[in-house]
Design an enzyme around this catalytic site. Structure first.
Site, PDB file in Angstrom:
ATOM      1  N   TYR A   1      13.793   7.457   7.034  1.00  0.00           N
ATOM      2  CA  TYR A   1      13.402   6.854   8.310  1.00  0.00           C
ATOM      3  C   TYR A   1      14.559   6.783   9.304  1.00  0.00           C
ATOM      4  CZ  TYR A   1       9.177   5.452   5.785  1.00  0.00           C
ATOM      5  OH  TYR A   1       8.019   5.450   5.046  1.00  0.00           O
TER       6      TYR A   1
ATOM      7  N   LYS B   1      13.402  11.355  -6.860  1.00  0.00           N
ATOM      8  CA  LYS B   1      12.865  12.660  -7.258  1.00  0.00           C
ATOM      9  C   LYS B   1      14.062  13.567  -7.563  1.00  0.00           C
ATOM     10  CE  LYS B   1       9.063  14.326  -6.619  1.00  0.00           C
ATOM     11  NZ  LYS B   1       8.048  14.764  -7.625  1.00  0.00           N
TER      12      LYS B   1
ATOM     13  N   ASP C   1       6.723  10.146  -8.304  1.00  0.00           N
ATOM     14  CA  ASP C   1       5.293  10.425  -8.500  1.00  0.00           C
ATOM     15  C   ASP C   1       4.801   9.828  -9.811  1.00  0.00           C
ATOM     16  OD1 ASP C   1       7.017  12.245  -9.706  1.00  0.00           O
ATOM     17  OD2 ASP C   1       5.678  13.957  -9.506  1.00  0.00           O
TER      18      ASP C   1
ATOM     19  N   ASP D   1       8.611   2.168   0.457  1.00  0.00           N
ATOM     20  CA  ASP D   1       7.552   1.801   1.395  1.00  0.00           C
ATOM     21  C   ASP D   1       6.187   1.975   0.721  1.00  0.00           C
ATOM     22  OD1 ASP D   1       6.192   1.212   3.691  1.00  0.00           O
ATOM     23  OD2 ASP D   1       6.796   2.987   4.809  1.00  0.00           O
TER      24      ASP D   1
ATOM     25  N   ASP E   1       3.746  -1.147  -1.352  1.00  0.00           N
ATOM     26  CA  ASP E   1       2.368  -1.427  -0.917  1.00  0.00           C
ATOM     27  C   ASP E   1       1.374  -1.199  -2.055  1.00  0.00           C
ATOM     28  OD1 ASP E   1       3.064  -2.255   1.562  1.00  0.00           O
ATOM     29  OD2 ASP E   1       2.151  -0.595   2.666  1.00  0.00           O
TER      30      ASP E   1
END
Ligand code: NAD
Length: 373
Positions: free
Chosen positions: A147, A198, A231, A255, A259
């Site tokens: 970001y 990752k 993942d 992020d 959630d």
């Protein structure tokens, strides 16, 4: 991470807009109870943020409020925003006030607990046996990564068409400081950290893994450390979330995963958060505590807001900024008992339970606290 137990704790309180003011009012009653019954001295300064600050000062965060935040031991924030201010230019929008606080306080570690209260086990879309007793903490890096990385933007391509670019970058220092927060918090919990990236497809992910591993070997060998690809983590959170204690991850994955974890618990009105900065020379850590929810204009001013997320954010403040674990336990325990008694605000209402207002929920929480005095 702590202020002295005996000194006054400087708390900057920013209720903000909409239900922010309503849920903060109930939390301040609890802070007041702490001062009276537990002899904890809070030095509380209240100020404006968001639309309320814009209406008074023409800016969503006045410089004097920013200064007060830098000097406070902790900042408690309600929520900002609402339709009244939707038409303002980008730099005047209520959310800019919150973003300025996060940026200037350099709050790089975002703590998002996902706790399932027994009384609300049916509010989740997951099976009760999967989530009953869930208590995990996601530590998301908040100031770097995808970001913020450069270059970023959208370019027009010479032959026509466009290219969108965002860049995922982390320095070793940025990885180490957020990992250190995760290890320290794990020591106060079940002593396990799972670091998520990752590393299989991203060089920056591999570096993240190497840095976390090095830091662990050098300073936190007593804490259990595992690594997981993001993942897989997304799948494991749904399959068997109770395998985790503390998860530490970057800004983008954090992020999404925070959630995902939050939704296991059922309602926005139950979700607290904390954002921590670096320690200063006096070992003081800037910190901001706020519920995950927004200002909920659809129910604002109607006494319908659930104050528990704000109250649990205050409990995090007691635990992490003031080292008052016993008092934090009291607050969390009171919330649990009120739910066990069947009291519910509209957002968590279930058949056969008692629908109550924000204030009545606050009354019940205080009554439970009073029983412990
Ligand atoms: P929201 O979180 O305010 O509300 C989403 C839904 O959840 C609404 O139906 C609301 O009534 C309900 N809800 C949220 N908190 C609740 C609570 N404590 N008790 C009962 N019900 C609750 O999100 P939104 O509607 O997308 O945004 C509304 C405004 O809040 C916007 O201006 C947005 O920019 C702002 N916002 C601010 C923050 C923040 O201050 N950190 C976060 C998210 C949204």
């Amino acid at each position: 991470m702590t202020a002295s137990k005996t000194a006054n704790k400087k708390l900057l309180v920013l209720p903000g807009d909409g239900i922010g003011t309503e849920v903060m009012a109930e939390t301040l009653r609890v802070a007041d109870w702490m001062a009276k019954r537990r002899a904890v001295r809070f030095d509380i300064q209240e100020d404006l943020v968001g639309g309320a600050a814009y209406d008074k000062h023409g800016t969503p965060l006045a410089d004097k409020t920013m200064d007060a935040a830098m000097k406070a031991d902790a900042v408690l924030l309600g929520a900002v925003g609402g339709p009244k201010w939707d038409g303002l230019s980008f730099d005047k929008k209520p959310e800019r006030g919150l973003l300025r606080l996060r940026k200037e306080m350099d709050l790089f570690a975002n703590l998002r607990p996902a706790v399932v209260f027994d009384a609300l086990v049916d509010a989740s879309t997951l099976k009760p046996e999967i989530i009953k007793g869930l208590d995990i903490l996601i530590v998301r890096e908040l100031t770097a990564g995808m970001y913020f990385g450069q270059p970023r933007g959208v370019e027009n391509l010479p032959g026509g068409g466009r290219k969108g670019v965002n860049t995922h970058t982390y320095t070793d220092a940025e990885v180490r400081r957020v990992a250190a927060v995760a290890f320290e918090l794990a020591r106060k919990r079940s002593n396990k950290v799972c670091s998520v990236e990752k590393a299989n497809v991203m060089e920056a992910g591999l570096m993240w893994r190497e840095e976390v591993t090095k830091l662990h070997a050098a300073e936190y060998k007593d804490v259990g450390l595992s690594h997981m690809y993001a993942d897989n983590c997304a799948m494991q959170l749904i399959r068997n979330p109770k395998q985790f204690d503390v998860i530490v991850t970057d800004n983008l994955f954090g992020d999404i995963l925070s959630d995902e974890a939050a939704m296991m618990t059922g309602s926005l009105g139950m979700l607290p958060s904390a954002s921590l900065g670096a320690r200063d020379a006096a070992d003081r850590r800037l910190a901001l505590y706020e519920p995950v929810h927004g200002s909920a204009p659809d129910i604002a001013g109607q006494g319908k807001a659930n104050p528990v997320a704000m109250l649990l954010s205050f409990a995090m403040c007691l635990r992490y900024s003031f080292d008052m674990g016993d008092e934090a336990d009291l607050v969390e325990g009171a919330a649990k008992k009120v739910l066990d008694r069947g009291l519910r605000t509209g957002d968590i209402m279930q058949p056969g339970k008692t629908l109550v207002s924000t204030k009545a929920m606050g009354d019940a929480l205080l009554a439970e606290l009073e029983k412990t005095a």
